[in-house]
Design an enzyme around this catalytic site. Structure first.
Site, PDB file in Angstrom:
ATOM      1  N   GLY A 168       0.803  -1.216   0.000  1.00 40.82           N
ATOM      2  CA  GLY A 168       0.000   0.000   0.000  1.00 40.82           C
ATOM      3  C   GLY A 168       0.834   1.263   0.000  1.00 40.82           C
ATOM      4  O   GLY A 168       1.928   1.309   0.586  1.00 40.82           O
ATOM      5  N   ALA A 169       0.320   2.304  -0.635  1.00 45.29           N
ATOM      6  CA  ALA A 169       1.035   3.566  -0.733  1.00 45.29           C
ATOM      7  C   ALA A 169       1.330   4.153   0.644  1.00 45.29           C
ATOM      8  O   ALA A 169       2.390   4.752   0.866  1.00 45.29           O
ATOM      9  CB  ALA A 169       0.225   4.561  -1.561  1.00 45.29           C
ATOM     10  N   ASP A 170       0.402   3.982   1.594  1.00 47.66           N
ATOM     11  CA  ASP A 170       0.622   4.526   2.937  1.00 47.66           C
ATOM     12  C   ASP A 170       1.800   3.845   3.624  1.00 47.66           C
ATOM     13  O   ASP A 170       2.567   4.484   4.354  1.00 47.66           O
ATOM     14  CB  ASP A 170      -0.650   4.400   3.779  1.00 47.66           C
ATOM     15  CG  ASP A 170      -1.179   2.973   3.859  1.00 47.66           C
ATOM     16  OD1 ASP A 170      -0.861   2.159   2.973  1.00 47.66           O
ATOM     17  OD2 ASP A 170      -1.931   2.676   4.812  1.00 47.66           O
ATOM     18  N   ARG A 171       1.979   2.559   3.373  1.00 46.37           N
ATOM     19  CA  ARG A 171       3.080   1.818   3.984  1.00 46.37           C
ATOM     20  C   ARG A 171       4.419   2.243   3.381  1.00 46.37           C
ATOM     21  O   ARG A 171       5.435   2.342   4.083  1.00 46.37           O
ATOM     22  CB  ARG A 171       2.851   0.318   3.838  1.00 46.37           C
ATOM     23  CG  ARG A 171       1.570  -0.138   4.517  1.00 46.37           C
ATOM     24  CD  ARG A 171       1.254  -1.603   4.300  1.00 46.37           C
ATOM     25  NE  ARG A 171       2.038  -2.452   5.191  1.00 46.37           N
ATOM     26  CZ  ARG A 171       1.633  -3.654   5.576  1.00 46.37           C
ATOM     27  NH1 ARG A 171       0.469  -4.137   5.154  1.00 46.37           N
ATOM     28  NH2 ARG A 171       2.380  -4.385   6.381  1.00 46.37           N
TER      29      ARG A 171
ATOM     30  N   THR B 168     -18.703  -4.072  32.012  1.00 43.39           N
ATOM     31  CA  THR B 168     -18.593  -4.334  30.580  1.00 43.39           C
ATOM     32  C   THR B 168     -17.643  -3.384  29.849  1.00 43.39           C
ATOM     33  O   THR B 168     -16.786  -3.821  29.074  1.00 43.39           O
ATOM     34  CB  THR B 168     -19.987  -4.264  29.922  1.00 43.39           C
ATOM     35  OG1 THR B 168     -20.835  -5.232  30.535  1.00 43.39           O
ATOM     36  CG2 THR B 168     -19.891  -4.543  28.427  1.00 43.39           C
TER      37      THR B 168
END
Length: 259
Positions: free
Chosen positions: A96-99, A173
């Site tokens: 991916g381009a972000d990586r 919870t």
């Protein structure tokens, strides 16, 4: 979508925009110019733009907006671009381009070998060698995805704020879910870093983290050496400079990252 405006190497402003709502190029253009105006940044001062996106559906409209409303010719980060990083995985085009942008920034700013963690929609771990080679990557569900899976798939579990509870020994919870999400991510992070060191045989590996929830995790473990909130935007600036240097046109650059 995270955007930034640089003056030289200085990051003057950052801002965010949702990508879940479909927008036309005109809508993106109006939003971008209005945000810039509110930050006292003149559109006429912008000299260039660069985009790294892993959301194909928004790219056509967003790139059109940059062309029409900022009068720039945006660089779209992708295969074949000059980055200073050599991808040696089995399928380089699948990264991916972000990586790639994160890897470039981490290597340029901190040197190699370096393991780059991005706590975004997905949590990614990318190994960059001393020679600047993108050697391996690990992808896991992001904390927010895991949270959404809990409250959408389990009928009685609520949508919660993601933060560290006072104790892992939860007694109700909400804190129970927070404990599982946060401590589970910390445990995953530490284990993956340890296994990367073990299988790569790299002892002097630096670990650099970024991403919206990265600070939360980085503050809770010694396995992460550096948290850098502007890593991705810095990567865009660095790639812009590498590709524009030959043209003699390096100046104020505007960067955008699509998620």
């Amino acid at each position: 979508m995270v955007m930034g405006v640089y003056e030289g190497k200085a990051l003057r402003a950052t801002f965010r925009m949702m990508t879940r709502t479909p927008r036309t190029s005109d809508e993106y253009g109006v939003l971008i110019t209005q945000i810039l105006k509110n930050r006292d940044i003149k559109v006429s001062d912008l000299e260039g733009s660069i985009v790294a996106s892993v959301v194909p559906d928004v790219m056509h409209s967003f790139l059109g907006a940059l062309v029409r409303y900022t009068d720039t010719k945006p660089i779209n980060v992708g295969p074949g671009m000059k980055t200073g990083i050599r991808i040696i995985t089995e399928d380089p085009r699948a990264i991916g381009a972000d990586r790639i942008v994160d890897a470039v920034a981490a290597y340029e700013k901190y040197g190699g070998p370096v393991l780059v963690l991005d706590f975004g929609t997905a949590t990614t771990y990318d190994l960059i060698t001393e020679k600047g080679e993108f050697a391996a990557g690990i992808t896991a569900p992001g904390i927010r995805i895991s949270s959404e899976a809990l409250w959408t798939q389990a009928a009685k579990l609520p949508n919660i704020e993601i933060r560290k509870p006072k104790s892992i020994l939860a007694q109700e919870t909400i804190s129970s879910m927070q404990a599982g999400l946060v401590y589970g991510q910390i445990g995953q992070t530490e284990y993956i870093i340890r296994k990367v060191r073990e299988e790569s045989g790299i002892g002097n590996l630096k670990v650099v983290a970024t991403g919206g929830l990265g600070r939360l995790i980085a503050d809770e473990t010694d396995a992460i050496d550096i948290y850098d909130s502007s890593l991705t935007l810095d990567g865009l600036r660095i790639i812009y400079e590498k590709n524009e240097k030959e043209k003699g046109n390096v100046g104020k650059a505007r960067g955008g990252k699509g998620r």
